[in-house]
Design a protein around this motif. Sequence first.
Motif, PDB file in Angstrom:
ATOM      1  N   MET A   1       0.805  -0.945  -0.402  1.00  9.19           N
ATOM      2  CA  MET A   1      -0.172   0.035   0.257  1.00  9.19           C
ATOM      3  C   MET A   1       0.830   1.638  -0.078  1.00  9.19           C
ATOM      4  O   MET A   1       1.793   1.299   0.636  1.00  9.19           O
ATOM      5  CB  MET A   1      -1.145   0.144   1.384  1.00  9.19           C
ATOM      6  CG  MET A   1      -2.120   0.805   1.192  1.00  9.19           C
ATOM      7  SD  MET A   1      -2.842   0.716   2.810  1.00  9.19           S
ATOM      8  CE  MET A   1      -4.564   0.138   1.927  1.00  9.19           C
ATOM      9  N   SER A   5      -2.031   6.613   0.024  1.00 10.21           N
ATOM     10  CA  SER A   5      -2.325   6.308   0.101  1.00 10.21           C
ATOM     11  C   SER A   5      -3.594   5.506   1.360  1.00 10.21           C
ATOM     12  O   SER A   5      -4.587   5.908   1.954  1.00 10.21           O
ATOM     13  CB  SER A   5      -3.134   4.464  -0.735  1.00 10.21           C
ATOM     14  OG  SER A   5      -2.895   3.996  -1.386  1.00 10.21           O
ATOM     15  N   LEU A   6      -2.545   5.413   2.401  1.00 10.26           N
ATOM     16  CA  LEU A   6      -2.500   4.914   3.704  1.00 10.26           C
ATOM     17  C   LEU A   6      -2.462   7.168   4.564  1.00 10.26           C
ATOM     18  O   LEU A   6      -3.011   6.742   5.245  1.00 10.26           O
ATOM     19  CB  LEU A   6      -1.216   5.513   4.599  1.00 10.26           C
ATOM     20  CG  LEU A   6      -0.588   3.508   4.517  1.00 10.26           C
ATOM     21  CD1 LEU A   6       0.910   3.464   4.992  1.00 10.26           C
ATOM     22  CD2 LEU A   6      -2.032   2.119   4.886  1.00 10.26           C
ATOM     23  N   VAL A  44      -7.574   3.277   8.781  1.00  8.65           N
ATOM     24  CA  VAL A  44      -5.965   2.326   8.314  1.00  8.65           C
ATOM     25  C   VAL A  44      -5.891   1.314   8.123  1.00  8.65           C
ATOM     26  O   VAL A  44      -5.997   0.465   7.899  1.00  8.65           O
ATOM     27  CB  VAL A  44      -4.594   2.975   9.029  1.00  8.65           C
ATOM     28  CG1 VAL A  44      -3.551   1.928   8.383  1.00  8.65           C
ATOM     29  CG2 VAL A  44      -4.690   4.447   8.559  1.00  8.65           C
ATOM     30  N   GLY A  45      -6.728   0.717   9.182  1.00  2.91           N
ATOM     31  CA  GLY A  45      -6.731  -0.716   9.649  1.00  2.91           C
ATOM     32  C   GLY A  45      -7.685  -1.406   8.960  1.00  2.91           C
ATOM     33  O   GLY A  45      -7.722  -2.631   8.218  1.00  2.91           O
ATOM     34  N   GLY A  47      -8.819  -0.809   5.525  1.00  2.00           N
ATOM     35  CA  GLY A  47      -8.178  -0.867   4.541  1.00  2.00           C
ATOM     36  C   GLY A  47      -7.093  -1.308   4.194  1.00  2.00           C
ATOM     37  O   GLY A  47      -6.894  -1.938   3.077  1.00  2.00           O
ATOM     38  N   SER A  48      -5.944  -1.815   5.082  1.00  2.00           N
ATOM     39  CA  SER A  48      -4.770  -2.082   4.831  1.00  2.00           C
ATOM     40  C   SER A  48      -5.120  -4.024   5.488  1.00  2.00           C
ATOM     41  O   SER A  48      -4.812  -4.963   4.252  1.00  2.00           O
ATOM     42  CB  SER A  48      -3.723  -2.414   6.135  1.00  2.00           C
ATOM     43  OG  SER A  48      -3.645  -0.958   6.400  1.00  2.00           O
ATOM     44  N   HIS A  51      -6.264  -4.667   1.722  1.00  2.00           N
ATOM     45  CA  HIS A  51      -5.293  -4.456   0.803  1.00  2.00           C
ATOM     46  C   HIS A  51      -4.540  -5.824   0.142  1.00  2.00           C
ATOM     47  O   HIS A  51      -3.705  -6.642  -0.077  1.00  2.00           O
ATOM     48  CB  HIS A  51      -3.748  -2.840   0.686  1.00  2.00           C
ATOM     49  CG  HIS A  51      -2.711  -3.002  -0.242  1.00  2.00           C
ATOM     50  ND1 HIS A  51      -2.989  -3.140  -1.479  1.00  2.00           N
ATOM     51  CD2 HIS A  51      -1.571  -3.931   0.539  1.00  2.00           C
ATOM     52  CE1 HIS A  51      -1.484  -2.772  -1.820  1.00  2.00           C
ATOM     53  NE2 HIS A  51      -1.329  -3.193  -0.202  1.00  2.00           N
ATOM     54  N   ALA A  52      -4.404  -6.228   2.158  1.00  2.00           N
ATOM     55  CA  ALA A  52      -3.330  -7.379   1.859  1.00  2.00           C
ATOM     56  C   ALA A  52      -4.590  -8.707   1.784  1.00  2.00           C
ATOM     57  O   ALA A  52      -3.566 -10.065   0.783  1.00  2.00           O
ATOM     58  CB  ALA A  52      -3.885  -7.592   3.146  1.00  2.00           C
ATOM     59  N   ASP A  56      -3.395  -5.166  -4.461  1.00  2.00           N
ATOM     60  CA  ASP A  56      -3.133  -3.679  -5.578  1.00  2.00           C
ATOM     61  C   ASP A  56      -3.797  -3.470  -6.558  1.00  2.00           C
ATOM     62  O   ASP A  56      -4.818  -4.542  -6.853  1.00  2.00           O
ATOM     63  CB  ASP A  56      -2.137  -2.810  -6.342  1.00  2.00           C
ATOM     64  CG  ASP A  56      -0.304  -2.841  -5.365  1.00  2.00           C
ATOM     65  OD1 ASP A  56      -0.981  -2.481  -4.479  1.00  2.00           O
ATOM     66  OD2 ASP A  56       0.548  -3.062  -5.260  1.00  2.00           O
ATOM     67  N   ALA A  62     -10.991  -0.744  -0.240  1.00  2.00           N
ATOM     68  CA  ALA A  62     -10.250  -0.182   0.882  1.00  2.00           C
ATOM     69  C   ALA A  62     -10.411   0.737   1.372  1.00  2.00           C
ATOM     70  O   ALA A  62     -10.674   0.549   2.296  1.00  2.00           O
ATOM     71  CB  ALA A  62      -8.515  -0.278   0.650  1.00  2.00           C
ATOM     72  N   GLY A  66     -12.525   0.739   5.089  1.00  2.00           N
ATOM     73  CA  GLY A  66     -11.821   1.955   6.185  1.00  2.00           C
ATOM     74  C   GLY A  66     -12.737   2.407   6.857  1.00  2.00           C
ATOM     75  O   GLY A  66     -13.141   2.645   7.607  1.00  2.00           O
TER      76      GLY A  66
END
Length: 87
Positions: A1, A5-6, A44-45, A47-48, A51-52, A56, A62, A66
Amino acid sequence: MSFFSLLWLAALGLGIGALGRAVVKDGTPMATWMTAVVGVVGAVGGGSVIHAILGDGHMFVATLLGVAMAALLVMAITGWQRTRGES
């Protein structure tokens, strides 16, 4: 990420935290800074996690997760603090 994005998710989290404070009628027992931190962590959590799982190219999904995670965290912690304060 990517960093941007973050940064985008963190800004959304701040916005969700602010909206959470505005929507609650009698005020929230959480401090303003705590609402902002919880919003950022949730956004952020969430969205992450997406992403995981998806990789991408899924920034829209995400962002949605989020925002949902940030809103749920703010509501959950606010509700927990209210019930804890009533006893």
